[in-house]
Design an enzyme around this catalytic site. Structure first.
Site, PDB file in Angstrom:
ATOM      1  N   THR A 187     -17.668  82.405  79.162  1.00 28.49           N
ATOM      2  CA  THR A 187     -18.101  81.066  79.550  1.00 28.49           C
ATOM      3  C   THR A 187     -19.600  81.006  79.304  1.00 28.49           C
ATOM      4  O   THR A 187     -20.342  81.810  79.855  1.00 28.49           O
ATOM      5  CB  THR A 187     -17.785  80.791  81.027  1.00 28.49           C
ATOM      6  OG1 THR A 187     -16.379  80.927  81.233  1.00 28.49           O
ATOM      7  CG2 THR A 187     -18.221  79.391  81.425  1.00 28.49           C
ATOM      8  N   LEU A 238     -15.761  72.165  76.708  1.00 28.83           N
ATOM      9  CA  LEU A 238     -14.536  71.826  77.438  1.00 28.83           C
ATOM     10  C   LEU A 238     -14.277  72.798  78.583  1.00 28.83           C
ATOM     11  O   LEU A 238     -13.782  72.393  79.648  1.00 28.83           O
ATOM     12  CB  LEU A 238     -13.352  71.795  76.476  1.00 28.83           C
ATOM     13  CG  LEU A 238     -13.295  70.555  75.576  1.00 28.83           C
ATOM     14  CD1 LEU A 238     -12.410  70.809  74.363  1.00 28.83           C
ATOM     15  CD2 LEU A 238     -12.794  69.354  76.359  1.00 28.83           C
ATOM     16  N   LYS A 239     -14.614  74.071  78.387  1.00 26.52           N
ATOM     17  CA  LYS A 239     -14.423  75.040  79.467  1.00 26.52           C
ATOM     18  C   LYS A 239     -15.304  74.692  80.664  1.00 26.52           C
ATOM     19  O   LYS A 239     -14.871  74.771  81.823  1.00 26.52           O
ATOM     20  CB  LYS A 239     -14.748  76.450  78.972  1.00 26.52           C
ATOM     21  CG  LYS A 239     -14.758  77.537  80.064  1.00 26.52           C
ATOM     22  CD  LYS A 239     -13.389  77.773  80.672  1.00 26.52           C
ATOM     23  CE  LYS A 239     -13.407  78.834  81.767  1.00 26.52           C
ATOM     24  NZ  LYS A 239     -13.746  80.182  81.284  1.00 26.52           N
ATOM     25  N   LEU A 240     -16.538  74.278  80.412  1.00 27.85           N
ATOM     26  CA  LEU A 240     -17.413  73.920  81.521  1.00 27.85           C
ATOM     27  C   LEU A 240     -16.921  72.663  82.225  1.00 27.85           C
ATOM     28  O   LEU A 240     -16.990  72.568  83.459  1.00 27.85           O
ATOM     29  CB  LEU A 240     -18.849  73.730  81.023  1.00 27.85           C
ATOM     30  CG  LEU A 240     -19.541  75.003  80.532  1.00 27.85           C
ATOM     31  CD1 LEU A 240     -20.949  74.687  80.041  1.00 27.85           C
ATOM     32  CD2 LEU A 240     -19.581  76.067  81.619  1.00 27.85           C
ATOM     33  N   ASN A 257     -13.998  73.906  84.306  1.00 29.38           N
ATOM     34  CA  ASN A 257     -14.384  74.702  85.470  1.00 29.38           C
ATOM     35  C   ASN A 257     -15.112  73.864  86.509  1.00 29.38           C
ATOM     36  O   ASN A 257     -14.993  74.120  87.710  1.00 29.38           O
ATOM     37  CB  ASN A 257     -15.237  75.895  85.045  1.00 29.38           C
ATOM     38  CG  ASN A 257     -14.390  77.032  84.524  1.00 29.38           C
ATOM     39  OD1 ASN A 257     -13.223  76.840  84.174  1.00 29.38           O
ATOM     40  ND2 ASN A 257     -14.953  78.224  84.452  1.00 29.38           N
TER      41      ASN A 257
END
Length: 293
Positions: free
Chosen positions: A100, A174-176, A179
């Site tokens: 991340t 997109l991961k942030l 999350n």
């Protein structure tokens, strides 16, 4: 017949060990960096993996190097420090960053990798170490269409759902976003559970009401074992990493000029818990920590 790859891994922690297990099960040749932060690796060695002592050596032995480290500083260090990946990178080899990370750094890293003759994709993960070992992760990939197509068969050896989010950096963006929503829900639910206890509500009743209504979902199921029985294993993610991810989200939101009032409040909650010395605790334990006087 599916192609088998020579894969190098850097970061054989909780998630990385699961990925390594799945890669070996898929018939790929695996080498990995020896590091004190690794999980026990005897099972990987018994299955044919090779242990190496520098990131440069890992890159020299691999067609694809998978990074599964904590965040942006660790990615930059393992790639660019003396003895790092770029010193051993073979022409045309691919670096897959499963960490991340801050998207602006991801773009700069991709440029340096390309200048060194390599290819780069971000392939951020969701789900847990259990799904990693089962080959059932969710991956969110940032890469060119061509590179995504070429590397997808390898990614499928440790993933169940793979989303191509767009060009390099899209996976980390997109991961942030993911999350932020997940850890934001976690903060709200943990705070509500702590308030419920102070209000004299039975934990089982609280779980029943939320589960049957708008509070149901993945986050509730991750926290349920702790609320019901003080078992934090439903979400094996440290509060230090929680703060890191919210920090990264806020950095990205600031970069793009997005509103982040709620995110700032969530960051303040996680920062306070970490500054009180609880960074090593698992995220479900937030319920008990918020209930302390």
């Amino acid at each position: 017949m599916n192609k088998t790859y020579r894969v190098g891994m850097i970061g054989v922690g909780l998630m990385g060990h699961g990925i390594a297990t799945s890669l070996l099960r898929g018939g790929h040749r695996l080498s990995f960096l020896e590091h004190p932060g690794n999980q026990p690796v005897e099972d990987l060695l018994a299955a044919g993996a090779e242990k190496l002592t520098s990131a440069r050596e890992v890159a020299e032995h691999a067609e694809v190097v998978i990074l599964c480290v904590t965040g942006t500083p660790q990615v930059e260090s393992v790639l660019f420090d003396a003895g790092g990946v770029l010193e051993g990178l073979q022409a045309g080899s691919v670096i897959v960053d499963c960490s991340t990370a801050i998207p602006s750094s991801t773009l700069a890293i991709a440029e340096r990798v390309a200048a060194a003759g390599g290819q780069f994709m971000d392939a951020a993960m969701t789900r847990t170490p259990k799904e990693a070992a089962e080959g059932r992760l969710n991956l969110i990939v940032g890469a060119s269409d061509e590179l995504f197509r070429d590397v997808r068969p390898l990614l499928e050896s440790f993933s169940e759902h793979i989303t191509h989010g767009g060009p390099v950096g899209s996976g980390h963006k997109l991961k942030l976003l993911h999350n932020y929503v997940s850890l934001g829900f976690t903060a709200v639910l943990a705070e509500a559970a702590a308030a419920s206890r102070r209000a004299g509500i039975d934990d089982e009743v609280f779980l029943e009401v939320l589960g049957n209504g708008g509070g149901g979902g993945v986050v509730l199921e991750r926290l349920r074992p702790f609320i019901a029985a003080e078992d934090p294993s439903g979400f094996r993610f440290s509060l230090a990493n929680t703060l890191k991810d919210i920090d990264y989200y806020n950095a990205m939101a600031e970069d793009v000029g997005a509103e982040r009032g709620v995110a700032a409040a969530i960051e303040a909650l996680y920062r306070d818990i970490n500054e009180r010395g609880h960074g090593d605790r698992l995220t479900p334990e937030l319920v008990a920590l918020l209930g302390q006087p």
